[in-house]
Design a protein around this motif. Sequence first.
Motif, mmCIF file in Angstrom:
data_model
loop_
_atom_site.group_PDB
_atom_site.id
_atom_site.type_symbol
_atom_site.label_atom_id
_atom_site.label_comp_id
_atom_site.label_asym_id
_atom_site.label_seq_id
_atom_site.Cartn_x
_atom_site.Cartn_y
_atom_site.Cartn_z
ATOM 1 N N LYS A 5 0.890 -1.245 -0.024
ATOM 2 C CA LYS A 5 -0.039 0.055 0.013
ATOM 3 C C LYS A 5 0.788 1.287 0.043
ATOM 4 C CE LYS A 5 -4.100 1.892 2.339
ATOM 5 N NZ LYS A 5 -4.813 1.791 3.505
ATOM 6 N N LYS A 60 -2.108 9.595 0.645
ATOM 7 C CA LYS A 60 -3.546 9.462 -0.077
ATOM 8 C C LYS A 60 -3.625 10.869 -1.067
ATOM 9 C CE LYS A 60 -4.982 6.258 3.316
ATOM 10 N NZ LYS A 60 -5.909 6.163 4.505
ATOM 11 N N ASP A 114 -6.658 5.664 -3.071
ATOM 12 C CA ASP A 114 -7.041 5.091 -1.888
ATOM 13 C C ASP A 114 -8.042 4.211 -1.855
ATOM 14 O OD1 ASP A 114 -7.942 4.527 0.780
ATOM 15 O OD2 ASP A 114 -8.405 6.753 1.342
ATOM 16 N N GLU A 116 -9.317 1.946 -0.003
ATOM 17 C CA GLU A 116 -10.261 1.793 0.894
ATOM 18 C C GLU A 116 -11.595 2.853 0.666
ATOM 19 O OE1 GLU A 116 -9.080 2.108 5.028
ATOM 20 O OE2 GLU A 116 -7.381 0.655 4.549
ATOM 21 N N ARG A 119 -13.514 1.498 -2.058
ATOM 22 C CA ARG A 119 -14.268 0.105 -1.837
ATOM 23 C C ARG A 119 -15.471 0.719 -0.998
ATOM 24 N NH1 ARG A 119 -9.624 -2.306 -1.818
ATOM 25 N NH2 ARG A 119 -9.118 -2.072 0.285
ATOM 26 N N LYS A 120 -15.246 1.838 -0.126
ATOM 27 C CA LYS A 120 -16.395 2.526 0.608
ATOM 28 C C LYS A 120 -17.482 2.887 -0.303
ATOM 29 C CE LYS A 120 -16.585 5.293 4.324
ATOM 30 N NZ LYS A 120 -16.759 6.704 3.806
ATOM 31 N N ASP A 123 -19.041 -0.071 -2.604
ATOM 32 C CA ASP A 123 -19.560 -1.243 -2.115
ATOM 33 C C ASP A 123 -21.114 -0.999 -1.816
ATOM 34 O OD1 ASP A 123 -20.767 -3.591 -0.716
ATOM 35 O OD2 ASP A 123 -18.959 -3.752 0.593
ATOM 36 N N GLU A 253 -9.437 12.143 7.218
ATOM 37 C CA GLU A 253 -9.738 10.622 7.648
ATOM 38 C C GLU A 253 -11.255 10.715 7.867
ATOM 39 O OE1 GLU A 253 -7.210 7.387 9.082
ATOM 40 O OE2 GLU A 253 -7.318 8.554 7.329
ATOM 41 N N ASN A 257 -14.566 9.215 5.786
ATOM 42 C CA ASN A 257 -15.605 8.233 6.505
ATOM 43 C C ASN A 257 -16.951 8.698 6.290
ATOM 44 O OD1 ASN A 257 -13.740 6.270 7.268
ATOM 45 N ND2 ASN A 257 -13.269 7.309 9.274
#
Length: 259
Positions: A5, A60, A114, A116, A119-120, A123, A253, A257
Amino acid sequence: MRLDKFLAQSDLGMRKRVRDYVKDGCVKVNGEVIWEPAIEINESSDVIEYLGKVIVYTGKVYYMFNKPAGCVTARKDAVNKTVFDYFDNENMNGIFHVGRLDKDTEGLLLLTNDGEFERKLMDPQNHVEKTYFFWALGSLDKEDIKQLEQGISLGKGKIQTAPSKIEVQKNGLYKEFEQEMASENLCNINQNYYNLPAVSGYLTISEGRNHQVKRMLKAVGCYVLYLKRVSIGALKLDDSLERGQYRHLALSEDECNEV
Ligand code: URA
């Protein structure tokens, strides 16, 4: 953080490629050759080298891009301009687009390194809402709206879409929209349509099936002439971005989220 990563987020290449670099013995951590791409490293204190060169960690990166019609959401294309052709002045190693827009769809496209974050957003279980402005031939009555809101069957396999949100902006005749829509925005302009019903509005979906908005509207008798994504989750397309322009997104961050 994982070594692969770290390398992928350091302009060295995509995750798959950097794993091969490690497996080929090209990467050292604190002077020692490492063969396992998944090991944990400390990006602040460990010294990582690739072929003898110390790697500077980029971190990122997030871009908001206002995709114009006519360019394809792909890294390379033999015929068409791609999204990446608009980032000539940036180092795009390890950067990928989050989802896709059709060639003729405009609007908000995010690019990042990034995984993740991607994916967030992608998904379907996370139900991240994507809102599209549309302009279509046809009309939407209460029953159509109810169907779209409840979920609608698409195609031969009769896939049922998840419930969506729809806000009709205007039901009228094609000719009445002419003033409102810049003509370069419109595909398939045809004077024979002038007296046909047309409708504009916003459709919000939380899935990402192929051509989903066009197919949902087609299922209720509307043929999309213009489509633009205006938001993904809490992120709205920046009005100041002209078509084909992008800007860095400084996402913390917490903001990642919240999207
Ligand atoms: N739905 C579509 O039909 N096209 C897009 O580009 C995006 C969503």
